[in-house]
Design an enzyme around this catalytic site. Structure first.
Site, short mmCIF file in Angstrom:
data_model
loop_
_atom_site.label_atom_id
_atom_site.label_comp_id
_atom_site.label_asym_id
_atom_site.label_seq_id
_atom_site.Cartn_x
_atom_site.Cartn_y
_atom_site.Cartn_z
N GLY A 70 -0.40 -5.86 -2.25
CA GLY A 70 0.91 -6.47 -2.06
C GLY A 70 0.98 -7.24 -0.75
O GLY A 70 0.06 -7.24 0.06
N THR A 98 -2.01 1.85 -8.06
CA THR A 98 -3.17 2.46 -8.72
C THR A 98 -2.74 3.50 -9.73
O THR A 98 -3.29 3.58 -10.83
CB THR A 98 -4.11 3.09 -7.66
N SER A 148 0.84 -1.19 0.00
CA SER A 148 0.00 0.00 0.00
C SER A 148 0.88 1.25 0.00
O SER A 148 1.80 1.39 0.79
CB SER A 148 -0.90 0.00 1.24
N GLY A 149 0.57 2.16 -0.95
CA GLY A 149 1.33 3.40 -1.06
C GLY A 149 2.49 3.34 -2.02
O GLY A 149 3.22 4.32 -2.19
N ASN A 175 -1.09 4.69 3.77
CA ASN A 175 -1.45 5.30 2.48
C ASN A 175 -2.80 6.00 2.62
O ASN A 175 -3.75 5.44 3.16
CB ASN A 175 -1.53 4.19 1.40
N SER A 217 -5.51 4.01 -0.14
CA SER A 217 -5.15 2.60 -0.27
C SER A 217 -6.32 1.81 -0.86
O SER A 217 -7.46 1.93 -0.41
CB SER A 217 -4.78 2.02 1.10
N SER A 218 -6.04 1.00 -1.89
CA SER A 218 -7.07 0.13 -2.46
C SER A 218 -7.33 -1.01 -1.49
O SER A 218 -6.42 -1.78 -1.16
CB SER A 218 -6.60 -0.43 -3.81
N GLU A 224 1.46 -8.13 2.88
CA GLU A 224 1.26 -7.26 4.04
C GLU A 224 1.78 -7.92 5.30
O GLU A 224 1.44 -9.06 5.61
CB GLU A 224 -0.22 -6.92 4.22
#
Length: 1045
Positions: A406, A129, A124-125, A174, A177-178, A408
């Site tokens: 990704g 995206t 994330s981050g 993030n 974050s998705s 985590e």
């Protein structure tokens, strides 16, 4: 075999930027990690990343894999010009870029007619995206267009803000974050133009709807609605703007973000929904559901004396009834009771307080999760050109984009992290398998013997998670379905019993003493390919069950909201079969995703974030090392380098390095393979350093390539000197021949032209002289053909002379003498010219100067030759006012009201009795004048009542304003002194329309002291100005002599 694109352009020139950049490798690193000398060193890998990041070079290759480092700032590398630069160019012609990978994938699809996919991964981050947005934008700009292309491209791009609003949230790492996985297919027709799209979503983090960690937020759409929604809309939805008023939004304690404008994003989302094709009714129904989730979170329960549960916030049930279109009593009953079926009979049992809260939260998660799925389906309907085209695949090629979460590793890892990391294990397995297969295919195509590659096969970890009956998911499902009392701890105990001897599974009970100190009794540890992760089992069973009571489903099925009735089918409420568990659903969808990816030719984008603070220019090596590890980049590099580090087609290699061998320089005319063989033999390549395939040369060690590149760099001055010498000689010889031929042609043409011109001029001169002489002879005759040219010449000569000698100003009275035939025309031209000069002069006069001149003209009419001080007074500029605005008391201005002061000046007033001087301000308005003593208006002088103005003929500044004295109320005439008497009297007379009432007296002025009484002012010349009381009670004014020089 993976399509590598062209390396030779249409004119046969090879442009290999990667090799050229090797000369600066000590400063900016290498563009392809495959060329790292010490490819097994993680330190060297990260140092290469750091060097390139420091130079704003955020993209690097590992073979065909693109590694992207988030710069956390805008870089000027995404313009339309950059897109055109990468269009039709292969990886190694230009520096690494997301556009290069996008174009390479697109051309592979067009050339091989095989579906492609781009896998984007990272934590994330890291910029996943943004990378997918850049790829979609590249295709929207560079692909061929058709009638549907503009609208489709806009819908593809506008789907991003909608999915981000409903599927993204602020997390600790993030701000955007998705919280779901997304796979998007972009369909292309036979011409390569985009014609449709389709989106698959995976594992939306529904638990975020009801709970957020500290410093995190719920999904963006809730805050956007509250901050950006119109007042009427919020009233309709029964909402207020403060997010802190809603239980589902307060747990993260982060209602606002400095980096995000929820209000602006709301407008973007509403516009995007319209572009995609949502109707106003659908948008309203969608917002009703979003608002219902917030109301549901504020629904509170109480517990009776006998343990029964009841709803304490009936107003929320009323709001839910209105927004969801359901029966309020049925909803309230379903939230506090559950329906059970035993031996064919249905029973209604009350829920405990905790069960009611769980049922409420389960309903909120189900409503939001299913609505998100409906939203994706609706977007798919908008993106699909024809539904049957997508399913049949006829005439369409596809490029898929996988934007997936990704690996985590958080401080507290739960069920969601378990699923996410399981997904990454599967993707890593696919990645290694496809990379090895691609390498092996290329070797076989080129006829190079394949060497076995040693790598870590993570199939053992995948089997540990997904194996039937023995895997963690199967054990979790069994524990959820087991009758009797089940809990998370019993699940952990069953894992220990079943998987106790597995090398990649550890719990507190199974661990050694050192490991037990860092693990709690409620955790189990998996040894993933990317490292060790501890998972806390608390909540595993509840999250895996993810069950919604049947009576709640029945209520939702009866909803008047078309979205909810679509999401909750009636068949689902009737069906007695238990739905699949969440982990099994995810495993099945992941299996389908793997099938999709295996059917396509993959490309990879690995995203890395350089620091947790989102600061540009900051490179945290510890954080980057962690990501390099769990992204499997070192493993991929080792696979790629297991054979040969560098490979190029024969023509590209020979074209670049042929200057290093006399036999291949400047041109090689034989077979390309023979030319490459001759070149490498001359360079002294050893047999173990390279292999020649059918169309490519394979170099095993980067050092061999670096030495070759350094030799080329050292050879370049000699090559440049040889080329310069040959080119200059050729250029000068060719230039001399061109000049010589040109000189001959020019000389011939010029001589002929000069001769023709000379003969023509002589002929014309003779004819002209003849006509002039003949006209001169007949000049006194009437106008006739014989003297026509002569008279024309005379007129022309006069007009030409007149043009040069026209008067320059209205004061210049000179005028050239005209011939007899032009006397009348000359006079007429003289008058016209004079009138034109006057008009120009008048036009040049500005309005303020025009006003000044009018005042000076009036002053001249009054005072010229009458008053000694006239020359000095009229020579100075008349000001709009001699008083600044601050000098006029505010009280006086308020007293005057709407009568604005047009002119003000300081004067001295002399009393009519005693002639005592008193300083005053004389203020002129449009209709009257006033004398002011500080803050008080002492006397008002109406212009209509003013009988006249008297001044002396000397250089003094005295003037008298004569007032009517018919009644006793009048004070008599006003005696004043001013240093600007010419200016004051002129302005006063013009404003009062009393220009003809100004009297200039040479010796004395008579004035009225009071009714029936008169006074006198006597004027004499002297050395200086004096005003004093004289004999006989007169006022004596001594005026100085003014030199006329």
């Amino acid at each position: 075999m993976r399509y590598q694109g062209r390396e030779v352009d249409i004119e046969g020139r090879v442009r290999l930027v990667m090799e050229s950049a090797l000369t600066a490798r000590d400063r900016v690193g290498v563009q392809d990690f495959v060329l790292l000398e010490n490819y097994n060193s993680e330190v060297a890998f990260i140092e290469n990343l750091r060097r390139r990041f420091g130079e704003n070079l955020i993209y690097t290759y590992i073979g065909s894999v693109l590694v992207s480092v988030n710069p956390y700032k805008e870089l000027e590398i995404y313009s339309k010009q950059q897109m055109e630069r990468y269009r039709g160019v292969s990886f190694y012609e230009i520096s690494p870029h997301i556009y290069a990978l996008s174009d390479n994938t697109y051309r592979a699809m067009r050339t091989e007619r095989k579906d492609q996919c781009i896998l984007i991964s990272g934590e994330s981050g890291a910029g996943k995206t943004e990378a997918s947005k850049k790829i979609l934008l590249y295709y929207a700009v560079t692909c061929p267009t058709n009638d549907q292309m503009p609208a489709l491209g806009e819908r593809l791009l506008q789907s991003n803000p909608v999915l981000e609003a409903f599927g993204n949230a602020k997390t600790f790492r993030n701000d955007n974050s998705s919280r779901f996985g997304k796979y998007m297919d972009v369909q292309f027709d036979f011409r390569g133009a985009p014609v449709g799209g389709h989106i698959l979503n995976y594992l939306l983090e529904k638990s975020r709807v009801i709970h957020q960690n500290h410093g995190e937020r719920n999904f963006h759409i809730f805050y956007q609605l509250l901050d950006g929604g119109e007042d009427d809309l919020l009233t309709t939805l029964g909402l207020e703007r403060n997010p802190q008023s809603y239980q589902y939004l307060v747990k993260g304690n982060c209602p606002r973000l400095s980096s995000v404008s929820d209000k602006n994003n709301w407008k973007v989302v509403m516009k995007a929904l319209s572009v995609i094709g949502f109707t106003e009714e659908e948008v309203q129904k969608l917002l009703n559901i979003i608002a219902s989730v917030l109301h549901l979170g504020n629904t509170q329960f109480g517990e009776g004396e006998e343990g029964e549960t009841y709803i304490t916030t009936e107003t929320k049930i009323t709001s839910l009834t209105k927004l969801l279109g359901v029966d309020g009593s049925a909803l309230g009953e379903a939230l506090t009771h559950k329906k059970l079926t035993a031996k064919g009979e249905e029973m209604i049992t009350p829920l405990s307080f905790e069960q009611a809260v769980s049922a409420r939260d389960a309903l909120a998660k189900a409503m939001y999760g299913r609505t998100f799925t409906w939203l994706v389906e609706k977007i798919n309907q908008s993106l699909a050109l024809k539904e049957e085209i997508y399913h049949s695949g006829k005439g369409c090629s596809v490029i898929g984009l996988l934007d997936i979460y990704g690996f985590e590793v958080l401080q507290h890892n739960s069920f969601e992290q378990f699923c996410i990391n399981y997904c990454n294990e599967k993707l890593q397995q696919l990645f290694i398998e496809l990379t090895l297969r691609s390498e092996q295919e290329e070797y076989e195509t080129e006829g190079i013997a394949w060497e076995t590659v040693q790598y870590f096969d993570n199939k053992i970890i995948c089997d540990l998670i997904e194996e039937k009956h023995k895997g963690i998911i199967s054990i979790l499902d069994e524990e959820c379905l087991r009758p009797g009392e089940t809990c998370d701890v019993s699940f952990l105990e069953k894992l220990e019993d079943t998987l106790g001897g597995h090398p990649h599974f550890v719990t507190h009970k199974l661990a050694n003493g050192k490991t037990r100190r860092v693990m709690s009794r409620e955790e189990f540890r998996l040894l993933h390919y990317a490292g060790e992760v501890n998972y806390n089992v608390n909540g595993f069973l509840d999250k895996n069950n993810d069950l919604l009571n049947r009576n709640l489903k029945e209520v939702m099925c009866q909803s008047d909201n078309q979205i909810l009735s679509h999401c909750f089918r009636k068949e689902e409420a009737i069906d007695q079969k238990r739905p699949e568990m969440a982990a099994t659903q995810f495993k099945n969808s992941l299996t389908k995703l793997m099938e999709i990816l295996m059917s396509k030719e993959p490309s990879y984008v690995r995203c890395i974030k350089p620091n947790d603070a989102k600061q540009p220019g900051r490179f945290d090596e510890v954080l980057v090392r962690h990501q390099v590890k769990y992204l499997g980049l070192m493993e991929n590099l080792r696979v790629r380098r297991a054979g040969f580090a560098y490979r190029r087609r024969f023509e590209a290699f020979l074209q670049r390095y042929k200057p290093l061998c006399p036999e291949t320089w400047p041109n090689w005319h034989g077979r390309l393979s023979d030319g490459v063989s001759t070149l490498v033999n001359h360079l002294g390549y050893k047999a173990e350093e390279y292999k020649l395939g059918r169309s490519k040369i394979f170099i095993r060690f980067p050092k061999t390539l670096f030495n070759t590149e350094d030799a080329l760099e050292a050879k370049r001055p000699d090559i440049a000197l040889t080329l310069q010498t040959s080119w200059r000689g050729y250029r000068e010889r060719a230039k001399y021949q061109r000049i010589r031929r040109a000189v001959i042609v020019i000389q011939s043409g010029w001589r002929g032209m000069k001769a023709r011109r000379r003969a023509k001029r002589r002929r014309q001169a003779a004819e002209l002289i003849h006509r002039l002489i003949k006209g001169f002879i007949y000049r006194h005759e009437e106008f006739c053909p014989e003297n026509e040219y002569f008279h024309d010449h005379v007129r022309y000569s006069f007009l030409k002379n007149l043009r040069k000698n026209l008067p320059k100003s209205v004061l210049d009275k000179s005028w050239p003498t005209s011939p007899p035939s032009l006397i009348e025309a000359s006079d007429h031209l003289r008058r016209l010219h004079m009138r034109n000069m006057v008009a120009k002069y008048c036009h040049r006069v500005q309005p303020e100067w025009k006003k000044q001149m009018m005042q000076k003209v009036v002053a001249s009419e009054i005072f010229k030759d009458e008053k000694d001080s006239y020359p000095q007074g009229v020579g100075r500029l008349f000001l709009d006012s001699r008083l600044e605005r601050e000098q006029i008391n505010l009280k006086v201005v308020q007293t005057l009201g709407s009568d604005k002061v047009q002119y003000g000046v300081t004067v001295v007033k002399y009393d009519r009795r005693g002639f005592k001087p008193r300083p005053r301000q004389l203020l002129l308005t449009n209709t009257f004048a006033v004398l002011v003593d500080r803050t008080k208006i002492k006397q008002r002088i109406d212009y209509a009542a003013l009988r006249g103005i008297s001044v002396s003929s000397l250089s003094d500044g005295m003037f008298v304003l004569h007032m009517p004295n018919e009644d006793n109320k009048q004070k008599g005439d006003v005696v004043l002194h001013c240093h600007h008497v010419i200016e004051v009297v002129t302005k006063l007379s013009m404003m009062a329309s009393k220009v003809n009432y100004v009297n200039i007296s040479p010796g004395s002025i008579r004035f009225v002291v009071a009714r029936g009484k008169e006074g006198f002012i006597d004027f004499v010349r002297g050395s200086e100005l004096k005003v004093a009381k004289g004999k006989r009670g007169h006022l004596l004014v001594t005026a100085p002599q003014i030199n006329s020089a």
